[in-house]
Structures are given as structure tokens and as C-alpha cells.
Design a protein around this motif. Structure first.
Motif, PDB file in Angstrom:
ATOM      1  N   MET A  28       0.836  -1.181   0.000  1.00  0.00           N
ATOM      2  CA  MET A  28       0.000   0.000   0.000  1.00  0.00           C
ATOM      3  C   MET A  28       0.880   1.243   0.000  1.00  0.00           C
ATOM      4  O   MET A  28       1.967   1.243   0.556  1.00  0.00           O
ATOM      5  CB  MET A  28      -0.893   0.025   1.231  1.00  0.00           C
ATOM      6  N   LYS A  29       0.338   2.300  -0.587  1.00  0.00           N
ATOM      7  CA  LYS A  29       1.096   3.540  -0.673  1.00  0.00           C
ATOM      8  C   LYS A  29       0.263   4.714  -0.176  1.00  0.00           C
ATOM      9  O   LYS A  29      -0.962   4.691  -0.232  1.00  0.00           O
ATOM     10  CB  LYS A  29       1.573   3.794  -2.094  1.00  0.00           C
ATOM     11  N   ILE A  30       0.965   5.739   0.301  1.00  0.00           N
ATOM     12  CA  ILE A  30       0.334   6.986   0.719  1.00  0.00           C
ATOM     13  C   ILE A  30       0.708   8.047  -0.300  1.00  0.00           C
ATOM     14  O   ILE A  30       1.878   8.218  -0.634  1.00  0.00           O
ATOM     15  CB  ILE A  30       0.797   7.411   2.122  1.00  0.00           C
ATOM     16  N   THR A  31      -0.328   8.745  -0.776  1.00  0.00           N
ATOM     17  CA  THR A  31      -0.146   9.826  -1.735  1.00  0.00           C
ATOM     18  C   THR A  31      -0.891  11.054  -1.228  1.00  0.00           C
ATOM     19  O   THR A  31      -1.765  10.952  -0.370  1.00  0.00           O
ATOM     20  CB  THR A  31      -0.690   9.455  -3.123  1.00  0.00           C
ATOM     21  N   SER A  32      -0.555  12.187  -1.773  1.00  0.00           N
ATOM     22  CA  SER A  32      -1.335  13.396  -1.505  1.00  0.00           C
ATOM     23  C   SER A  32      -2.646  13.281  -2.264  1.00  0.00           C
ATOM     24  O   SER A  32      -2.685  12.772  -3.391  1.00  0.00           O
ATOM     25  CB  SER A  32      -0.577  14.634  -1.976  1.00  0.00           C
ATOM     26  N   ALA A  33      -3.721  13.751  -1.652  1.00  0.00           N
ATOM     27  CA  ALA A  33      -5.011  13.784  -2.341  1.00  0.00           C
ATOM     28  C   ALA A  33      -4.969  14.872  -3.410  1.00  0.00           C
ATOM     29  O   ALA A  33      -4.247  15.862  -3.286  1.00  0.00           O
ATOM     30  CB  ALA A  33      -6.131  14.056  -1.344  1.00  0.00           C
ATOM     31  N   THR A  34      -5.752  14.688  -4.447  1.00  0.00           N
ATOM     32  CA  THR A  34      -5.874  15.674  -5.520  1.00  0.00           C
ATOM     33  C   THR A  34      -7.352  16.061  -5.637  1.00  0.00           C
ATOM     34  O   THR A  34      -8.220  15.347  -5.132  1.00  0.00           O
ATOM     35  CB  THR A  34      -5.391  15.102  -6.862  1.00  0.00           C
ATOM     36  N   VAL A  50      -4.336  16.689   2.915  1.00  0.00           N
ATOM     37  CA  VAL A  50      -5.131  15.458   2.870  1.00  0.00           C
ATOM     38  C   VAL A  50      -4.314  14.382   2.157  1.00  0.00           C
ATOM     39  O   VAL A  50      -3.764  14.612   1.077  1.00  0.00           O
ATOM     40  CB  VAL A  50      -6.477  15.674   2.135  1.00  0.00           C
ATOM     41  N   PHE A  51      -4.267  13.207   2.784  1.00  0.00           N
ATOM     42  CA  PHE A  51      -3.461  12.115   2.251  1.00  0.00           C
ATOM     43  C   PHE A  51      -4.320  10.872   2.086  1.00  0.00           C
ATOM     44  O   PHE A  51      -5.238  10.626   2.870  1.00  0.00           O
ATOM     45  CB  PHE A  51      -2.277  11.846   3.185  1.00  0.00           C
ATOM     46  N   MET A  52      -4.000  10.114   1.055  1.00  0.00           N
ATOM     47  CA  MET A  52      -4.768   8.920   0.694  1.00  0.00           C
ATOM     48  C   MET A  52      -3.907   7.677   0.870  1.00  0.00           C
ATOM     49  O   MET A  52      -2.755   7.653   0.430  1.00  0.00           O
ATOM     50  CB  MET A  52      -5.211   9.005  -0.762  1.00  0.00           C
ATOM     51  N   LEU A  53      -4.487   6.663   1.473  1.00  0.00           N
ATOM     52  CA  LEU A  53      -3.855   5.350   1.529  1.00  0.00           C
ATOM     53  C   LEU A  53      -4.489   4.533   0.415  1.00  0.00           C
ATOM     54  O   LEU A  53      -5.702   4.327   0.405  1.00  0.00           O
ATOM     55  CB  LEU A  53      -4.082   4.694   2.889  1.00  0.00           C
ATOM     56  N   ARG A  54      -3.674   4.098  -0.528  1.00  0.00           N
ATOM     57  CA  ARG A  54      -4.198   3.433  -1.725  1.00  0.00           C
ATOM     58  C   ARG A  54      -3.614   2.030  -1.864  1.00  0.00           C
ATOM     59  O   ARG A  54      -2.465   1.782  -1.546  1.00  0.00           O
ATOM     60  CB  ARG A  54      -3.861   4.246  -2.965  1.00  0.00           C
ATOM     61  N   GLU A  55      -4.468   1.167  -2.369  1.00  0.00           N
ATOM     62  CA  GLU A  55      -4.036  -0.167  -2.784  1.00  0.00           C
ATOM     63  C   GLU A  55      -4.504  -0.303  -4.225  1.00  0.00           C
ATOM     64  O   GLU A  55      -5.699  -0.485  -4.481  1.00  0.00           O
ATOM     65  CB  GLU A  55      -4.652  -1.249  -1.898  1.00  0.00           C
ATOM     66  N   GLY A  56      -3.569  -0.132  -5.144  1.00  0.00           N
ATOM     67  CA  GLY A  56      -3.937  -0.087  -6.553  1.00  0.00           C
ATOM     68  C   GLY A  56      -4.825   1.126  -6.774  1.00  0.00           C
ATOM     69  O   GLY A  56      -4.491   2.237  -6.381  1.00  0.00           O
ATOM     70  N   ASP A  57      -6.002   0.914  -7.383  1.00  0.00           N
ATOM     71  CA  ASP A  57      -6.916   2.037  -7.606  1.00  0.00           C
ATOM     72  C   ASP A  57      -7.980   2.150  -6.509  1.00  0.00           C
ATOM     73  O   ASP A  57      -8.915   2.925  -6.620  1.00  0.00           O
ATOM     74  CB  ASP A  57      -7.575   1.919  -8.985  1.00  0.00           C
ATOM     75  N   ARG A  58      -7.827   1.381  -5.443  1.00  0.00           N
ATOM     76  CA  ARG A  58      -8.778   1.423  -4.329  1.00  0.00           C
ATOM     77  C   ARG A  58      -8.252   2.307  -3.204  1.00  0.00           C
ATOM     78  O   ARG A  58      -7.056   2.320  -2.940  1.00  0.00           O
ATOM     79  CB  ARG A  58      -9.025   0.017  -3.788  1.00  0.00           C
ATOM     80  N   THR A  59      -9.165   3.007  -2.561  1.00  0.00           N
ATOM     81  CA  THR A  59      -8.811   3.814  -1.401  1.00  0.00           C
ATOM     82  C   THR A  59      -9.046   2.977  -0.157  1.00  0.00           C
ATOM     83  O   THR A  59     -10.166   2.549   0.112  1.00  0.00           O
ATOM     84  CB  THR A  59      -9.660   5.099  -1.344  1.00  0.00           C
ATOM     85  N   ALA A  60      -7.985   2.759   0.597  1.00  0.00           N
ATOM     86  CA  ALA A  60      -8.086   1.979   1.832  1.00  0.00           C
ATOM     87  C   ALA A  60      -8.295   2.878   3.037  1.00  0.00           C
ATOM     88  O   ALA A  60      -8.884   2.460   4.037  1.00  0.00           O
ATOM     89  CB  ALA A  60      -6.834   1.136   2.023  1.00  0.00           C
ATOM     90  N   GLY A  61      -7.812   4.120   2.956  1.00  0.00           N
ATOM     91  CA  GLY A  61      -7.947   5.037   4.078  1.00  0.00           C
ATOM     92  C   GLY A  61      -7.551   6.441   3.693  1.00  0.00           C
ATOM     93  O   GLY A  61      -7.047   6.683   2.601  1.00  0.00           O
TER      94      GLY A  61
END
Length: 187
Positions: free
Chosen positions: A1-7, A51-62
Motif C-alpha cells: 500500500m502507498k500513501i499519496t497526496s489527495a488531488t 489530505v493524504f490517501m492510503l491506496r491499494e492499486g486504484d482502491r482507497t483503503a484510508g
């Protein structure tokens, strides 16, 4: 899983995500997040880079919001003199429940706050949501106090005034962090 900035493209996803969380919280007997969150306010926080997004592929996990600004009227002037960052809107998808993703997001936030020069990771929680308060205590936060006086931004009584904090520090959260380096806190 990766953390990215929200857009800005994440806005509708985040609003739906919050609705899902509100339904779950309501089923537990809490009125927390029962009012829809204003899209324009959420967009402003996305655009501010907090705001930060926890992503697994194209799904938002958190998702988690981490900001150097405290909500007005909660923390004392002395506390605000201490370098701190503030957690808001920590949410994990029900599809990912039971995997300690919330705890790991808090560890990530504490690590990011530490790298920005913060001494404290702070948050406020709903004053009547004892289950959530216990969750934060279990995550190593210490209850500071509960603020009940004053009013919320919308003119109603303050409902989110249970204050807690824990020291920041380097943490092994296990996520691939694709966010920009945190800006140093201003002294």
C-alpha cells in the motif's frame, strides 16, 4: 500500500468515503459525522496539501488529514507554542477493517510530523464517542482534557473537544510514502 497526496479528482471519492464511515459510526450508536461535510471545505484542505490517501492499486483503503493548524478554541496558547501537527478525518474503509491501518496511518502521521519538526501529534475527537477515545488511548495518545464550552464553526455547541496527544518520532509504518517531503514548521 502507498500513501499519496489527495488531488481535487479525489473529492467525490472522499465525500463518499466519509458517508460510508458515517453510516458505520451511526450503526454503532454515535451521531458523529451525521451531517454531510461541505465539499468546498474539503476541496480547500485537499488544495492546501494536507489530505493524504492510503491506496491499494486504484482502491482507497484510508485517508488522513495532517495539518499544522489547530481548530480554533481547543488548545491553549501555551500548547500552541509547542511545535505540533494535528490529525483530522482519519478514516479506514470497512473493506480494510481489522488490519490496523488506522494505527499505521497514525504512525505515519507521527513520523511525518517529526520530520517537520513537531514535538506533538495532536487530535480532537467527538466528546461522546468513548469507543473512539479508547481507540486513540490504545494507540498511545494521552488524554489532555475535554473542551465543552464554546461553539462549533456552524454556531452549534462544541461536540468534538476530547483532546489527546502523543510525542512524534520516527516510525516504521510499512507504507510506500509517495508524498512530498514535509515543510518544516514555522517557529
Amino acid at each position: 500500500m502507498k500513501i499519496t497526496s489527495a488531488t481535487p479528482e479525489d473529492l467525490s471519492r472522499l465525500l463518499n468515503f466519509r458517508e460510508e464511515a458515517a453510516e458505520w459510526i451511526s450503526a454503532l450508536g454515535s451521531d458523529q459525522w451525521s451531517r454531510p461535510y461541505p465539499a468546498d471545505r474539503l476541496l480547500a484542505t485537499i488544495e492546501s496539501g494536507t489530505v493524504f490517501m492510503l491506496r491499494e492499486g486504484d482502491r482507497t483503503a484510508g485517508t488522513i488529514t495532517l495539518t499544522p493548524e489547530a481548530e480554533e478554541g481547543l488548545w491553549s496558547a501555551r500548547e500552541l507554542d509547542e511545535p505540533s501537527m494535528f490529525v483530522n478525518k482519519l478514516t479506514v474503509s470497512r473493506k480494510y477493517a481489522g488490519q490496523n491501518l488506522g494505527g499505521r496511518l497514525l504512525d505515519w502521521a507521527g513520523d511525518r510530523a517529526y520530520r517537520a519538526g513537531a514535538k506533538w501529534l495532536r487530535l480532537d475527537a467527538w466528546t461522546t464517542n468513548e469507543r473512539l477515545q479508547q481507540y486513540y488511548l490504545d494507540q498511545g495518545f494521552d488524554h489532555v482534557r475535554t473542551v465543552r464550552e464554546g461553539t462549533a464553526v456552524n454556531g452549534g455547541p462544541r461536540v468534538s473537544g476530547w483532546l489527546a496527544q502523543r510525542r512524534t518520532g520516527h516510525a516504521e509504518h510499512g507504507f510506500l510514502d509517495e508524498t512530498p517531503r514535509p515543510e518544516p514548521l514555522r517557529a
